[in-house]
Design a protein around this motif. Structure first.
Motif, PDB file in Angstrom:
ATOM      1  N   ARG A 138      -9.716   0.794 -13.251  1.00  0.00           N
ATOM      2  CA  ARG A 138      -8.552   1.661 -12.994  1.00  0.00           C
ATOM      3  C   ARG A 138      -8.937   3.131 -13.126  1.00  0.00           C
ATOM      4  O   ARG A 138      -8.519   3.972 -12.316  1.00  0.00           O
ATOM      5  CB  ARG A 138      -7.419   1.305 -13.963  1.00  0.00           C
ATOM      6  CG  ARG A 138      -6.095   2.024 -13.675  1.00  0.00           C
ATOM      7  CD  ARG A 138      -5.062   1.645 -14.718  1.00  0.00           C
ATOM      8  NE  ARG A 138      -4.761   0.234 -14.669  1.00  0.00           N
ATOM      9  CZ  ARG A 138      -4.400  -0.506 -15.726  1.00  0.00           C
ATOM     10  NH1 ARG A 138      -4.348   0.051 -16.935  1.00  0.00           N
ATOM     11  NH2 ARG A 138      -4.120  -1.782 -15.594  1.00  0.00           N
ATOM     12  N   ARG A 176      -8.910   6.022 -10.326  1.00  0.00           N
ATOM     13  CA  ARG A 176      -8.136   7.241 -10.552  1.00  0.00           C
ATOM     14  C   ARG A 176      -8.975   8.472 -10.224  1.00  0.00           C
ATOM     15  O   ARG A 176      -8.511   9.390  -9.542  1.00  0.00           O
ATOM     16  CB  ARG A 176      -7.654   7.308 -12.004  1.00  0.00           C
ATOM     17  CG  ARG A 176      -6.671   8.440 -12.277  1.00  0.00           C
ATOM     18  CD  ARG A 176      -6.278   8.469 -13.748  1.00  0.00           C
ATOM     19  NE  ARG A 176      -7.323   9.067 -14.558  1.00  0.00           N
ATOM     20  CZ  ARG A 176      -7.440  10.375 -14.780  1.00  0.00           C
ATOM     21  NH1 ARG A 176      -6.574  11.230 -14.264  1.00  0.00           N
ATOM     22  NH2 ARG A 176      -8.412  10.847 -15.544  1.00  0.00           N
ATOM     23  N   LEU A 223      -3.222  -3.178  -5.909  1.00  0.00           N
ATOM     24  CA  LEU A 223      -2.597  -1.886  -6.181  1.00  0.00           C
ATOM     25  C   LEU A 223      -1.118  -2.147  -6.376  1.00  0.00           C
ATOM     26  O   LEU A 223      -0.403  -2.520  -5.442  1.00  0.00           O
ATOM     27  CB  LEU A 223      -2.855  -0.913  -5.022  1.00  0.00           C
ATOM     28  CG  LEU A 223      -4.333  -0.630  -4.761  1.00  0.00           C
ATOM     29  CD1 LEU A 223      -4.502   0.228  -3.520  1.00  0.00           C
ATOM     30  CD2 LEU A 223      -4.991   0.037  -5.966  1.00  0.00           C
ATOM     31  N   GLY A 224      -0.641  -1.959  -7.588  1.00  0.00           N
ATOM     32  CA  GLY A 224       0.678  -2.454  -7.952  1.00  0.00           C
ATOM     33  C   GLY A 224       0.504  -3.846  -8.554  1.00  0.00           C
ATOM     34  O   GLY A 224      -0.563  -4.217  -9.044  1.00  0.00           O
ATOM     35  N   GLN A 225       1.530  -4.660  -8.522  1.00  0.00           N
ATOM     36  CA  GLN A 225       1.420  -6.000  -9.073  1.00  0.00           C
ATOM     37  C   GLN A 225       0.486  -6.863  -8.228  1.00  0.00           C
ATOM     38  O   GLN A 225       0.369  -6.673  -7.013  1.00  0.00           O
ATOM     39  CB  GLN A 225       2.815  -6.645  -9.129  1.00  0.00           C
ATOM     40  CG  GLN A 225       3.794  -5.924 -10.030  1.00  0.00           C
ATOM     41  CD  GLN A 225       3.303  -5.827 -11.466  1.00  0.00           C
ATOM     42  OE1 GLN A 225       2.802  -6.808 -12.018  1.00  0.00           O
ATOM     43  NE2 GLN A 225       3.441  -4.656 -12.059  1.00  0.00           N
ATOM     44  N   SER A 250      -1.885   8.323  -2.898  1.00  0.00           N
ATOM     45  CA  SER A 250      -0.939   8.618  -3.982  1.00  0.00           C
ATOM     46  C   SER A 250      -0.087   7.403  -4.334  1.00  0.00           C
ATOM     47  O   SER A 250       0.975   7.536  -4.934  1.00  0.00           O
ATOM     48  CB  SER A 250      -0.042   9.800  -3.599  1.00  0.00           C
ATOM     49  OG  SER A 250       0.617   9.551  -2.373  1.00  0.00           O
ATOM     50  N   GLY A 251      -0.564   6.207  -3.967  1.00  0.00           N
ATOM     51  CA  GLY A 251       0.190   4.979  -4.219  1.00  0.00           C
ATOM     52  C   GLY A 251       0.056   4.483  -5.651  1.00  0.00           C
ATOM     53  O   GLY A 251      -0.315   5.217  -6.566  1.00  0.00           O
ATOM     54  N   GLU A 252       0.305   3.196  -5.821  1.00  0.00           N
ATOM     55  CA  GLU A 252       0.365   2.604  -7.154  1.00  0.00           C
ATOM     56  C   GLU A 252      -1.020   2.427  -7.766  1.00  0.00           C
ATOM     57  O   GLU A 252      -2.032   2.343  -7.079  1.00  0.00           O
ATOM     58  CB  GLU A 252       1.077   1.254  -7.081  1.00  0.00           C
ATOM     59  CG  GLU A 252       2.533   1.341  -6.666  1.00  0.00           C
ATOM     60  CD  GLU A 252       3.197  -0.020  -6.643  1.00  0.00           C
ATOM     61  OE1 GLU A 252       3.820  -0.386  -7.660  1.00  0.00           O
ATOM     62  OE2 GLU A 252       3.084  -0.719  -5.619  1.00  0.00           O
ATOM     63  N   ASP A 253      -1.046   2.336  -9.113  1.00  0.00           N
ATOM     64  CA  ASP A 253      -2.285   2.124  -9.849  1.00  0.00           C
ATOM     65  C   ASP A 253      -2.775   0.688  -9.697  1.00  0.00           C
ATOM     66  O   ASP A 253      -2.031  -0.208  -9.278  1.00  0.00           O
ATOM     67  CB  ASP A 253      -2.080   2.414 -11.339  1.00  0.00           C
ATOM     68  CG  ASP A 253      -1.973   3.891 -11.641  1.00  0.00           C
ATOM     69  OD1 ASP A 253      -2.489   4.683 -10.833  1.00  0.00           O
ATOM     70  OD2 ASP A 253      -1.378   4.234 -12.662  1.00  0.00           O
ATOM     71  N   PRO A 267      -1.090  -2.461 -12.815  1.00  0.00           N
ATOM     72  CA  PRO A 267      -0.403  -1.889 -13.980  1.00  0.00           C
ATOM     73  C   PRO A 267       0.080  -2.982 -14.931  1.00  0.00           C
ATOM     74  O   PRO A 267       0.550  -4.028 -14.513  1.00  0.00           O
ATOM     75  CB  PRO A 267       0.784  -1.134 -13.352  1.00  0.00           C
ATOM     76  CG  PRO A 267       0.951  -1.713 -11.993  1.00  0.00           C
ATOM     77  CD  PRO A 267      -0.409  -2.143 -11.547  1.00  0.00           C
ATOM     78  N   SER A 311      -0.916  13.894 -10.944  1.00  0.00           N
ATOM     79  CA  SER A 311      -1.722  12.881 -11.627  1.00  0.00           C
ATOM     80  C   SER A 311      -2.502  13.472 -12.794  1.00  0.00           C
ATOM     81  O   SER A 311      -2.648  12.830 -13.832  1.00  0.00           O
ATOM     82  CB  SER A 311      -2.686  12.232 -10.631  1.00  0.00           C
ATOM     83  OG  SER A 311      -3.452  11.228 -11.254  1.00  0.00           O
TER      84      SER A 311
END
Length: 234
Positions: free
Chosen positions: A132, A136, A2-4, A115-118, A121, A169
């Protein structure tokens, strides 16, 4: 993921080559995958022999240790049980909320997770895009469920935060707006509830040329104890 992409051992980051990251991400998401599927997914534009060769090379380049990051079980590759994957933690939390198995006691931390990072990305491979989108949708349903649960628990401020995270979102998603209206009504803020309903109604009309569902207006009327005209007037 989640994120990089990050692989950590204790508090230290472990560096992986790009193909190593892709392989760890795919196997981490699936848990167990055949070599044929993995090679064909990560190297789809080359021959099967070449793809399997790239897979062997990538496996060989993974950091060594006991237990290994990925175990070989016949023709399958399996993520080792000691590797914790943040996506699975998110999915388990979201499903628990949706199924109402374990009502949250810590609304703030749960909201922060949802509600954090995708997922990864910037990665645009088909298997990442599919996963993803799955996450979502799972997050959106969980945020709606969290908002409703917090409203029932008498915590409308946190409920509104969860509802607004869902609205941000996907602004045209009615269930998120219903959750926000429920939280306003739980605080006795009828004017805020009606204002929110009409704002959503205008948005739907401008973007899609449709009205909110009759169930939404009926819910507001029943819970607010107000008349039809007050709700349906634009």
């Amino acid at each position: 993921m989640l994120g990089q992409f990050r692989l950590e051992f204790g508090s230290e980051a472990v560096e992986l080559c790009r193909n190593g990251q892709r392989m760890m991400a795919f196997v981490g998401l699936r848990g167990r995958v055949s070599r044929t599927v993995l090679a064909g997914t990560l190297w789809p534009e080359v021959s099967e022999e070449h793809a399997r060769g790239s897979l062997r090379t990538t496996l060989w380049k993974l950091p060594r240790g006991e237990p290994p990051l990925i175990r070989c079980c016949g023709d399958d590759l399996v993520i080792t049980a000691t590797v914790r994957v943040d996506v699975h933690t998110l999915a388990e939390t979201a499903l628990s909320l949706i199924q109402e198995c374990d009502p949250p006691l810590n609304g703030g931390p749960t909201l922060a997770m949802l509600s954090g990072e995708d997922l990864l990305p910037g990665w645009d491979e088909d298997w990442v895009l599919l996963e993803r989108e799955r996450l979502r949708q799972l997050r959106l349903h969980a945020l709606d469920a969290l908002a409703e649960t917090l409203t029932r628990q008498g915590r409308p401020a946190l409920a509104l935060e969860a509802a607004w995270a869902s609205v941000r979102s996907e602004p045209l998603r009615e269930s998120a707006h219903r959750a926000a209206v429920s939280a306003h009504l739980a605080e006795g803020n009828l004017a805020e509830a009606v204002r929110h309903y009409h704002a959503f109604r205008r948005l739907l009309h401008e973007e899609l040329g449709v009205e909110p569902s009759p169930a939404f207006a009926r819910m507001l009327r029943l819970r607010a104890g107000t008349d039809d005209a007050r709700i349906t007037r634009g």
